[in-house]
Scaffold this active site. Structure first.
Site, PDB file in Angstrom:
ATOM      1  N   ASP A   1       0.859  -1.181   0.000  1.00 15.31           N
ATOM      2  CA  ASP A   1       0.000   0.000   0.000  1.00 15.31           C
ATOM      3  C   ASP A   1       0.901   1.239   0.000  1.00 15.31           C
ATOM      4  O   ASP A   1       2.111   1.139   0.196  1.00 15.31           O
ATOM      5  CB  ASP A   1      -0.863  -0.056   1.271  1.00 15.31           C
ATOM      6  CG  ASP A   1      -1.890   1.050   1.343  1.00 15.31           C
ATOM      7  OD1 ASP A   1      -2.276   1.575   0.281  1.00 15.31           O
ATOM      8  OD2 ASP A   1      -2.303   1.389   2.466  1.00 15.31           O
TER       9      ASP A   1
ATOM     10  N   GLU B   1       2.655   4.871  -3.993  1.00 16.22           N
ATOM     11  CA  GLU B   1       2.607   5.831  -5.119  1.00 16.22           C
ATOM     12  C   GLU B   1       3.926   6.591  -5.280  1.00 16.22           C
ATOM     13  O   GLU B   1       4.244   6.924  -6.417  1.00 16.22           O
ATOM     14  CB  GLU B   1       1.437   6.796  -4.916  1.00 16.22           C
ATOM     15  CG  GLU B   1       0.069   6.146  -5.083  1.00 16.22           C
ATOM     16  CD  GLU B   1      -0.296   5.190  -3.953  1.00 16.22           C
ATOM     17  OE1 GLU B   1       0.226   5.378  -2.846  1.00 16.22           O
ATOM     18  OE2 GLU B   1      -1.077   4.265  -4.199  1.00 16.22           O
TER      19      GLU B   1
ATOM     20  N   ASP C   1      -8.969   3.504  -2.556  1.00 19.24           N
ATOM     21  CA  ASP C   1      -9.945   3.950  -1.555  1.00 19.24           C
ATOM     22  C   ASP C   1     -11.221   4.501  -2.177  1.00 19.24           C
ATOM     23  O   ASP C   1     -11.426   5.715  -2.276  1.00 19.24           O
ATOM     24  CB  ASP C   1      -9.313   5.003  -0.639  1.00 19.24           C
ATOM     25  CG  ASP C   1      -8.162   4.427   0.156  1.00 19.24           C
ATOM     26  OD1 ASP C   1      -8.068   3.181   0.252  1.00 19.24           O
ATOM     27  OD2 ASP C   1      -7.355   5.212   0.680  1.00 19.24           O
TER      28      ASP C   1
HETATM   29  O1  MIG Z   1      -3.576   6.082   4.649  1.00 17.03           O
HETATM   30  O2  MIG Z   1      -3.415   0.899   5.692  1.00 17.03           O
HETATM   31  O3  MIG Z   1      -5.838   2.138   0.356  1.00 17.03           O
HETATM   32  O4  MIG Z   1      -6.718  -0.077   1.750  1.00 17.03           O
HETATM   33  O5  MIG Z   1      -6.660   0.052   4.575  1.00 17.03           O
HETATM   34  C1  MIG Z   1      -4.398   4.987   4.492  1.00 17.03           C
HETATM   35  C2  MIG Z   1      -4.584   1.627   5.847  1.00 17.03           C
HETATM   36  C3  MIG Z   1      -3.553   3.772   4.245  1.00 17.03           C
HETATM   37  C4  MIG Z   1      -4.860   3.030   2.343  1.00 17.03           C
HETATM   38  C5  MIG Z   1      -5.318   1.812   1.619  1.00 17.03           C
HETATM   39  C6  MIG Z   1      -6.317   1.066   2.450  1.00 17.03           C
HETATM   40  C7  MIG Z   1      -5.698   0.702   3.784  1.00 17.03           C
HETATM   41  C8  MIG Z   1      -5.210   1.958   4.491  1.00 17.03           C
HETATM   42  N1  MIG Z   1      -4.276   2.668   3.624  1.00 17.03           N
END
Ligand code: MIG
Length: 799
Positions: free
Chosen positions: A407, A410, A485
């Site tokens: 996650d 980016e 999200d």
């Molecule tokens: O700033 O890890 O898209 O699936 O549950 C949020 C917490 C960070 C974004 C992800 C989401 C995940 C969440 N993350």
């Protein structure tokens, strides 16, 4: 920032006339008087690569997107010179290169139809701020041309009339048309006059595509640096274009383990261990199939990657094993930010070995993420990837975690303007040092790749499973992905449908959405409708943020739980069908989901359809996208379709109302299909498959179906231990013939098929199996058009 192309900007520069031309095997160089070089490489008869340089020197030829396994070679190549142009001729294409200005026009070599034609063609601006060029290309839009692809853009399936930007971006609660979001897949397929071609603009800088928005008759694309470097891919079938793009940028390196196609349950966050167990136990208690349970960031010690919270998960190895014994694979999240903490071994190793990204003038790239201030590994350095991959040893080999979820790659950073790295951050880029302007769009891809390398190594002899949020073209080789999200709204249900279709059309089929929506909470109806769609997506996972209540299959009361169970069970029955579709994708690059336009591009009714899609080769599905619906209108593409629930037959080529109360959904099976089914299991491998059900949908005429199986994990299939069954069905008014051709060295665990015949127009009297005749009375099952037959039959006549 310059957004517009040539029209408003007066500083555009153009190539002048060609002064020299040389050919070197498959590569042609055209040099102009003002020093521009156009290099055309014939990759395949239907794939041409175009590169331009304005400095007389090309960059080192390196791409993260193009796989070393990409096919090369052509049947024919000749170059003709005319007074005003050169003509490059392959077995499939004729490409004109205009001597006056390097503009090109590409024709079908057989029919001479014009396929794609430059408008201004290549032009550029000098980038005084950063050096180099802002490189641009414009093409004439042909009459009726439409455009598809570009990955996860939350726009309609057909992109005509829109402009898009490519810059991988964390996009919490994005909306319809938010742009850019998480992924950069600078590839589109265009369709006009029944023929399709594709353009893959392999440039990792911030780039733009304009599909007739700025000017009604022009499509264009441009980037804020790098080379004008693109591949032209001819069809004429859309599916060939996508398959050829996928050949260039790669198919998944191996099949997923079958369990990865099961149902996954996720939440931010399930902790402590007791909560995780409560969830998994509930699945078993309520008999809702589930194969994977996810741990989000709270499983770690202070959000330090590769650590476990002692308080919440005191003995992860034991827990993971207990979950595994109950059929649950544990999947954990790993983010790129490494907490600045001298006591933390991952941080220390990264620092000691100089593995973290730095700013242009030397300081480390410091940014705030969940753990607080972090440094970030430079995943564009192969040595860093190797180090990173080895960090997974304990997690995978020791503790027994089965998959990793990447996650924030980016990369997302909280406190920096732009919410990512600043432009000046330096990257190794495989020994081609550069700034973040060039590396940004591939950073997440390289993280997922490093993670994949770790999983591949330490999960062996099992297959790896990785899921990533950020991606660039080619990421599909390593990992699955989700659409980020999203929001618990009806509009987002429709967006999820479109995103999954478009990702599939962009070479990336292993995709799904957060079922039910990540932000906010769905009501039971929306959740049930989303599950109905989700079971047809290659990746099928419920996920939500913690802030808005629960989101499990049982959250919304018994009625909804029953609907959800029914559809998850259907997915488990369809596992051999979905696995076959995945195998086809991994073999040939054929998308698992097919938008109707990809299914039948000759039917112009399909060109703007977004809701209906084909899953695999034979199932037509259409989600219900509104509350309180008792059904909906939908379009049926060419062919003849069986209503899955009623066996009623619908003729394609028309729009019709279909009933679908909350416990149903419009699902249709192509006539002539054989649909393989496993029994419902609570998780993959729960049961030994002792019989394969084959649902046979009668058709007058011929149709083929295939069923691919193997050990469902491991690599033996690569050595030939797979089982591929090709069925050919021929229906006549009083006879149905099914022939089977089997290949591969894998012996499936079952001995028999249970055939269930649908829509048979005659009453069965006898059955001839491999020349032996049976009276139907003797083999018929419970008064149905159903009987059991040995799996090795080759020739079956039903009369
Ligand atoms: O700033 O890890 O898209 O699936 O549950 C949020 C917490 C960070 C974004 C992800 C989401 C995940 C969440 N993350």
């Amino acid at each position: 920032m310059i957004l517009n192309t040539e029209l408003e900007y007066k500083g555009n520069l153009f190539p002048s006339h060609i002064i020299s031309y040389e050919k070197n095997l498959d590569t042609l160089n055209f040099t102009t008087e003002n020093g521009v070089i156009l290099q055309i490489t014939v990759q395949r008869d239907s794939v041409l690569r175009f590169r331009f340089t304005t400095s007389g020197i090309f960059e080192n030829d390196f791409s993260y997107a193009i796989t070393k396994y990409a096919s090369r070679g052509y049947n024919h190549l000749e170059v003709e010179e005319e007074e005003d142009k050169y003509i490059i001729i392959t077995a499939k294409l004729k490409c004109h290169v205009n001597k006056a200005d390097l503009r090109t026009a590409i024709y079908d070599a057989q029919t001479n139809d014009l396929i794609c034609e430059d408008e201004l063609g290549f032009h550029w601006e000098e980038s005084y701020e950063f050096g180099g060029d802002i490189v641009k290309m414009s093409k004439v839009a042909q009459e009726g041309e439409s455009y598809y692809g570009l990955g996860d853009k939350p726009a309609d399936v057909n992109l005509k009339g829109k402009r898009f930007e490519n810059w991988v971006t964390d996009s919490y609660a994005y909306g319809k048309y938010t742009d850019p979001i998480y992924k950069t897949i600078p590839f589109y397929t265009a369709l006009h006059h029944k023929k399709a071609y594709g353009i893959f603009f392999d440039n990792t800088f911030r780039s733009y595509f304009d599909f007739c928005q700025e000017r009604r008759n022009i499509s264009s694309f441009w980037a804020q640096g790098g080379e004008m470097n693109y591949y032209f891919i001819y069809g004429p079938e859309m599916s060939e274009v996508v398959a050829n793009y996928t050949d260039l940028t790669g198919k998944p390196h191996q099949l997923p383990p079958l369990w990865a196609l099961g149902y996954h349950q996720c939440k931010w966050s399930y902790y402590p261990e007791a909560k995780v167990k409560e969830i998994t136990n509930k699945f078993r208690e309520l008999k809702i199939p589930c194969d994977a349970i996810y741990l989000d960031i709270d499983y770690m010690e202070g959000f330090r990657c590769f650590t476990w919270s002692k308080e919440y998960f005191p003995d992860p190895k034991r827990m993971v094993k207990e979950l595994a014994d109950d059929g649950f694979k544990t999947i954990v999240i790993i983010d790129p930010g490494i907490k600045i903490d001298k006591e933390y071994s991952v941080f220390k190793e990264g620092l000691d070995n100089d593995y973290f990204c730095k700013r242009a003038d030397g300081p480390y790239m410091k940014g705030k993420v969940w753990p607080g201030e972090c440094y970030f590994p430079d995943f564009t350095n192969p040595e860093v990837r190797e180090w990173w991959s080895n960090l997974f040893q304990e997690l995978i080999e020791e503790i027994g975690v089965k998959g990793v979820w990447n996650d924030m790659n980016e990369p997302a950073v909280m406190d920096v303007p732009g919410k990512s790295f600043p432009d000046d951050v330096r990257h190794d880029y495989e020994g081609n040092p550069c700034s973040h302007r060039k590396a940004h769009n591939i950073y997440g891809m390289q993280m997922a790749r490093a993670t994949y390398q770790g999983l591949k190594k330490f999960a062996y002899p099992k297959r790896p499973f990785v899921i990533t949020r950020a991606a660039y073209s080619g990421t599909q080789r390593y990992t699955s992905s989700w659409t980020g999200d999203n929001v618990a709204s009806w509009e987002h249900l429709s967006i999820a449908n479109i995103q999954a279709q478009r990702m599939c059309m962009s070479g990336f089929s292993f995709i799904g959405s957060d079922i039910g929506g990540f932000a906010e909470q769905p009501n039971g109806e929306l959740y049930a409708r989303w599950i109905q769609l989700g079971i047809f997506h290659p990746f099928c996972r419920t996920h939500s943020s913690g802030d808005h209540g629960d989101q499990e299959p049982w959250t919304f009361g018994k009625n909804i739980t029953d609907v959800v169970r029914k559809f998850i069970e259907l997915r488990y029955e369809l596992l051999p069908y979905l696995y076959t579709a995945f195998w086809r994708y991994a073999e040939e690059g054929i998308p698992i989901l097919k938008s109707l336009v990809l299914y039948d591009q000759l039917d112009t009714h399909t060109h703007y359809r977004s809701d209906e899609f084909i899953c695999g080769e034979k199932i037509l599905a259409c989600p219900i996208l509104e509350p309180n619906a008792k059904g909906r209108r939908m379009y049926f593409p060419t062919g003849e379709w069986y209503n899955y629930w009623t066996d009623e037959i619908v003729e394609g080529g028309q729009e019709l109302w279909v009933d679908a109360d909350l416990d149903s959904m419009p699902i249709f099976i192509k006539s002539g299909a054989l649909i393989p089914k496993y029994p419902v299991q609570q998780f993959v491998g729960e049961k030994e498959i002792d019989e394969l059900k084959l649902d046979v949908y009668f058709k007058i005429g011929k149709e083929t179906s295939e069923v691919y199986e193997d050990a469902h994990d491991g690599y033996d299939y690569i050595k030939g231990r797979y089982s591929l069954r090709n069925f050919s069905l021929t229906g006549k008014t009083t006879e149905l013939v099914i022939q089977q051709h089997k290949s591969g060295k894998y012996t499936t665990p079952y001995d028999t098929f249970k055939l269930q015949l649908h829509g048979l127009p005659f009453k069965i009297k006898k059955v001839i199996i491999d020349k032996v005749e049976y009276s139907f009375k003797d083999i018929q099952l419970n008064g149905n058009n159903s009987f059991i037959i040995n799996k090795d039959f080759t020739d079956l006549h039903i009369l």
